[in-house]
Scaffold this motif. Structure first.
Motif, PDB file in Angstrom:
ATOM      1  N   ALA A 249      -5.768   4.547   0.462  1.00  0.00           N
ATOM      2  CA  ALA A 249      -4.798   5.132   1.400  1.00  0.00           C
ATOM      3  C   ALA A 249      -3.417   4.501   1.240  1.00  0.00           C
ATOM      4  O   ALA A 249      -2.399   5.195   1.328  1.00  0.00           O
ATOM      5  N   ALA A 250      -3.369   3.174   1.008  1.00  0.00           N
ATOM      6  CA  ALA A 250      -2.081   2.493   0.818  1.00  0.00           C
ATOM      7  C   ALA A 250      -1.372   3.036  -0.421  1.00  0.00           C
ATOM      8  O   ALA A 250      -0.154   3.266  -0.416  1.00  0.00           O
ATOM      9  N   CYS A 251      -2.133   3.231  -1.498  1.00  0.00           N
ATOM     10  CA  CYS A 251      -1.558   3.809  -2.724  1.00  0.00           C
ATOM     11  C   CYS A 251      -1.206   5.284  -2.509  1.00  0.00           C
ATOM     12  O   CYS A 251      -0.178   5.771  -3.008  1.00  0.00           O
ATOM     13  N   GLY A 252      -2.041   5.986  -1.751  1.00  0.00           N
ATOM     14  CA  GLY A 252      -1.797   7.398  -1.479  1.00  0.00           C
ATOM     15  C   GLY A 252      -0.496   7.637  -0.737  1.00  0.00           C
ATOM     16  O   GLY A 252       0.187   8.646  -0.956  1.00  0.00           O
ATOM     17  N   TYR A 322       3.233  -2.825  -9.813  1.00  0.00           N
ATOM     18  CA  TYR A 322       2.265  -3.143 -10.871  1.00  0.00           C
ATOM     19  C   TYR A 322       0.958  -3.684 -10.276  1.00  0.00           C
ATOM     20  O   TYR A 322      -0.136  -3.278 -10.681  1.00  0.00           O
ATOM     21  N   VAL A 323       1.096  -4.607  -9.312  1.00  0.00           N
ATOM     22  CA  VAL A 323      -0.095  -5.192  -8.696  1.00  0.00           C
ATOM     23  C   VAL A 323      -0.923  -4.114  -8.003  1.00  0.00           C
ATOM     24  O   VAL A 323      -2.151  -4.076  -8.133  1.00  0.00           O
ATOM     25  N   MET A 324      -0.256  -3.207  -7.286  1.00  0.00           N
ATOM     26  CA  MET A 324      -0.984  -2.128  -6.611  1.00  0.00           C
ATOM     27  C   MET A 324      -1.664  -1.207  -7.619  1.00  0.00           C
ATOM     28  O   MET A 324      -2.791  -0.760  -7.399  1.00  0.00           O
ATOM     29  N   GLN A 325      -0.966  -0.936  -8.722  1.00  0.00           N
ATOM     30  CA  GLN A 325      -1.559  -0.109  -9.775  1.00  0.00           C
ATOM     31  C   GLN A 325      -2.824  -0.767 -10.323  1.00  0.00           C
ATOM     32  O   GLN A 325      -3.850  -0.108 -10.530  1.00  0.00           O
ATOM     33  N   ILE A 341     -11.560  -7.670  -2.973  1.00  0.00           N
ATOM     34  CA  ILE A 341     -11.143  -8.894  -2.288  1.00  0.00           C
ATOM     35  C   ILE A 341     -10.299  -8.511  -1.083  1.00  0.00           C
ATOM     36  O   ILE A 341      -9.245  -7.886  -1.214  1.00  0.00           O
ATOM     37  N   THR A 342     -10.757  -8.889   0.102  1.00  0.00           N
ATOM     38  CA  THR A 342     -10.106  -8.480   1.352  1.00  0.00           C
ATOM     39  C   THR A 342      -8.631  -8.865   1.392  1.00  0.00           C
ATOM     40  O   THR A 342      -7.773  -8.060   1.771  1.00  0.00           O
ATOM     41  N   ALA A 343      -8.320 -10.107   1.013  1.00  0.00           N
ATOM     42  CA  ALA A 343      -6.941 -10.586   1.119  1.00  0.00           C
ATOM     43  C   ALA A 343      -5.989  -9.738   0.272  1.00  0.00           C
ATOM     44  O   ALA A 343      -4.853  -9.457   0.687  1.00  0.00           O
ATOM     45  N   LEU A 344      -6.444  -9.303  -0.900  1.00  0.00           N
ATOM     46  CA  LEU A 344      -5.583  -8.496  -1.762  1.00  0.00           C
ATOM     47  C   LEU A 344      -5.381  -7.090  -1.200  1.00  0.00           C
ATOM     48  O   LEU A 344      -4.303  -6.504  -1.363  1.00  0.00           O
ATOM     49  N   VAL A 345      -6.392  -6.557  -0.546  1.00  0.00           N
ATOM     50  CA  VAL A 345      -6.242  -5.241   0.082  1.00  0.00           C
ATOM     51  C   VAL A 345      -5.255  -5.334   1.241  1.00  0.00           C
ATOM     52  O   VAL A 345      -4.381  -4.470   1.414  1.00  0.00           O
ATOM     53  N   TYR A 346      -5.383  -6.394   2.025  1.00  0.00           N
ATOM     54  CA  TYR A 346      -4.425  -6.622   3.126  1.00  0.00           C
ATOM     55  C   TYR A 346      -3.002  -6.689   2.574  1.00  0.00           C
ATOM     56  O   TYR A 346      -2.081  -6.057   3.089  1.00  0.00           O
ATOM     57  N   ASP A 347      -2.828  -7.469   1.478  1.00  0.00           N
ATOM     58  CA  ASP A 347      -1.497  -7.596   0.876  1.00  0.00           C
ATOM     59  C   ASP A 347      -1.004  -6.263   0.337  1.00  0.00           C
ATOM     60  O   ASP A 347       0.194  -5.964   0.392  1.00  0.00           O
ATOM     61  N   ILE A 349      -1.382  -3.329   1.526  1.00  0.00           N
ATOM     62  CA  ILE A 349      -0.802  -2.525   2.612  1.00  0.00           C
ATOM     63  C   ILE A 349       0.617  -3.004   2.906  1.00  0.00           C
ATOM     64  O   ILE A 349       1.532  -2.202   3.123  1.00  0.00           O
ATOM     65  N   LYS A 350       0.810  -4.317   2.885  1.00  0.00           N
ATOM     66  CA  LYS A 350       2.147  -4.867   3.106  1.00  0.00           C
ATOM     67  C   LYS A 350       3.091  -4.485   1.962  1.00  0.00           C
ATOM     68  O   LYS A 350       4.254  -4.144   2.183  1.00  0.00           O
ATOM     69  N   TRP A 351       2.590  -4.549   0.719  1.00  0.00           N
ATOM     70  CA  TRP A 351       3.425  -4.168  -0.428  1.00  0.00           C
ATOM     71  C   TRP A 351       3.770  -2.688  -0.371  1.00  0.00           C
ATOM     72  O   TRP A 351       4.889  -2.293  -0.702  1.00  0.00           O
ATOM     73  N   SER A 352       2.810  -1.882   0.018  1.00  0.00           N
ATOM     74  CA  SER A 352       3.060  -0.453   0.144  1.00  0.00           C
ATOM     75  C   SER A 352       4.164  -0.195   1.169  1.00  0.00           C
ATOM     76  O   SER A 352       5.087   0.591   0.925  1.00  0.00           O
ATOM     77  N   ALA A 353       4.064  -0.881   2.331  1.00  0.00           N
ATOM     78  CA  ALA A 353       5.099  -0.719   3.366  1.00  0.00           C
ATOM     79  C   ALA A 353       6.462  -1.169   2.869  1.00  0.00           C
ATOM     80  O   ALA A 353       7.486  -0.560   3.177  1.00  0.00           O
ATOM     81  N   LEU A 354       6.469  -2.258   2.083  1.00  0.00           N
ATOM     82  CA  LEU A 354       7.733  -2.763   1.519  1.00  0.00           C
ATOM     83  C   LEU A 354       8.369  -1.720   0.603  1.00  0.00           C
ATOM     84  O   LEU A 354       9.574  -1.416   0.706  1.00  0.00           O
ATOM     85  N   LEU A 355       7.582  -1.153  -0.300  1.00  0.00           N
ATOM     86  CA  LEU A 355       8.089  -0.126  -1.206  1.00  0.00           C
ATOM     87  C   LEU A 355       8.525   1.125  -0.453  1.00  0.00           C
ATOM     88  O   LEU A 355       9.546   1.736  -0.770  1.00  0.00           O
ATOM     89  N   LEU A 356       7.752   1.496   0.552  1.00  0.00           N
ATOM     90  CA  LEU A 356       8.089   2.697   1.325  1.00  0.00           C
ATOM     91  C   LEU A 356       9.404   2.532   2.075  1.00  0.00           C
ATOM     92  O   LEU A 356      10.195   3.474   2.165  1.00  0.00           O
ATOM     93  N   ARG A 357       9.643   1.338   2.598  1.00  0.00           N
ATOM     94  CA  ARG A 357      10.929   1.097   3.290  1.00  0.00           C
ATOM     95  C   ARG A 357      12.084   1.206   2.295  1.00  0.00           C
ATOM     96  O   ARG A 357      13.156   1.698   2.633  1.00  0.00           O
TER      97      ARG A 357
END
Length: 361
Positions: A249-252, A322-325, A341-347, A349-357
């Protein structure tokens, strides 16, 4: 002004106002939470009256609270009390709700209580809560007998009364000790505790529980509208333990926005580009770096100051893509069969929000 915009940066103040009227656990639901609010929308809030104030809050108090919130936010507020809401309505609100407006660092008792009930015997429960400095003399009359003995439900009701009278610090210590003792006694209880506590914003770091605020609803106003549903979906899936679904969903969310930019600026077929390439070309098309430089110049930054910062931010956005890809390729799986890995999935979502902003116009 949209309610989602009015909420931005005021979560703490809203919580303080609500708690000053004797309520706890404030949540947002309705159109704001779904990302569908308009300028004419109101903010739907749901909260629970505290144990001390149960039955003491009048309709006039509610109207006064709504007025105080409306004065703070500048938009209409519809305040609802969890305790008084019909069960079918509570279910609807629970399914919609995405944000608990609280900075409370106390592990909640209710999910831990449910795990105690399911996983431990009457005698075990008594022993476990005893480690938490509870007044055992008030539980002494509750014993299991073949006839006319106390039930688990009766025992836990008496424990609830004591927990309800504790202040926040003591309650937090009590629940934490109970969790530790439960995990010491049964290895398999860790997975169950993580399952129930993740839904209310807590995750394990080793054997320690830490509060996790996945996504602040106020951030929705700063990302493209077409991505809001997916970014909220990512947060709720992470909360519910669907890690692969959260990552997808974050990538979507970025897929939707970059596809729109590709169409708008005639950048070619977005479907043939890699995730990272789509993000980079979209950032370039919107002149994100130049817009940042212009803003920095306007506030007095010199070229020596803004040039390295702008270059590093541009590089960071590219690295995040790149990391999300890579995560999507190696961890994203609708069937949930790939290790995640839970921590990377959490991150992510934050990276996705950063790019979206950065891609918001």
């Amino acid at each position: 002004m949209k309610p989602s915009e009015a909420l931005k940066g005021k979560t703490h103040e809203i919580r303080q106002v609500i708690e000053s009227y004797g309520f706890v656990d404030a949540r947002i639901f309705g159109s704001v939470c779904r990302g569908e609010d308009a300028e004419a929308s109101d903010i739907d809030l749901l909260s629970t009256s505290s144990i001390e104030m149960a039955g003491k809050i009048s309709l006039f108090d509610i109207l006064d609270l709504e007025s105080a919130l409306e004065e703070l936010l500048g938009v209409a507020v519809d305040f609802n009390i969890d305790n008084d809401t019909p069960e079918h309505r509570n279910l609807q609100v629970s399914q919609q709700s995405r944000t608990h407006m609280t900075t409370n660092s106390t592990i909640p008792w209710a999910p831990v209580r449910s795990t105690l009930t399911e996983k431990f015997s009457f005698g075990d429960i008594k022993q476990i809560v005893g480690y938490g400095d509870i007044d055992m003399s008030l539980l002494a009359h509750l014993e299991q007998k073949q006839q006319n003995g106390a039930t688990k439900s009766q025992l836990l009701s008496e424990i609830d009364k004591q927990v309800g009278r504790m202040d926040e610090t003591r309650r937090g210590a009590f629940v934490s000790i109970c969790c530790e003792e439960m995990m010491r006694r049964k290895d398999d209880v860790v997975a169950e505790l993580e399952r129930v506590l993740s839904r209310v914003g807590w995750k394990f770091s080793g054997t320690a529980l830490i509060p996790v605020e996945i996504f602040d609803i106020a951030e929705l106003a700063s990302i493209p509208e077409q991505a809001r549903a997916d970014i909220q979906k990512a947060s709720s899936r992470l909360r519910d333990g669907d890690l692969s679904g959260a990552l997808s969903a974050a990538c979507g969310a970025l897929d939707t926005v970059t596809a729109n930019i590709y169409d708008r600026y005639n950048l070619g077929d977005a479907g043939k580009a890699s995730f990272q390439e789509r993000a980079k070309r979209s950032v370039d098309a919107l002149n994100v770096k130049n817009r940042l430089v212009q803003e920095l110049v306007e506030i007095g930054w010199s070229e020596a100051d803004y040039k390295p910062l702008a270059a590093n931010i541009e590089g960071s956005l590219n690295q995040a893509a790149y990391v999300m890809q890579k995560l999507r390729s190696d961890m994203g799986d609708v069937h949930g069969t790939k290790p995640v890995i839970t921590a990377l999935v959490y991150d992510s979502i934050k990276w996705s929000a950063l790019l979206l902003r950065a891609l918001a116009l």
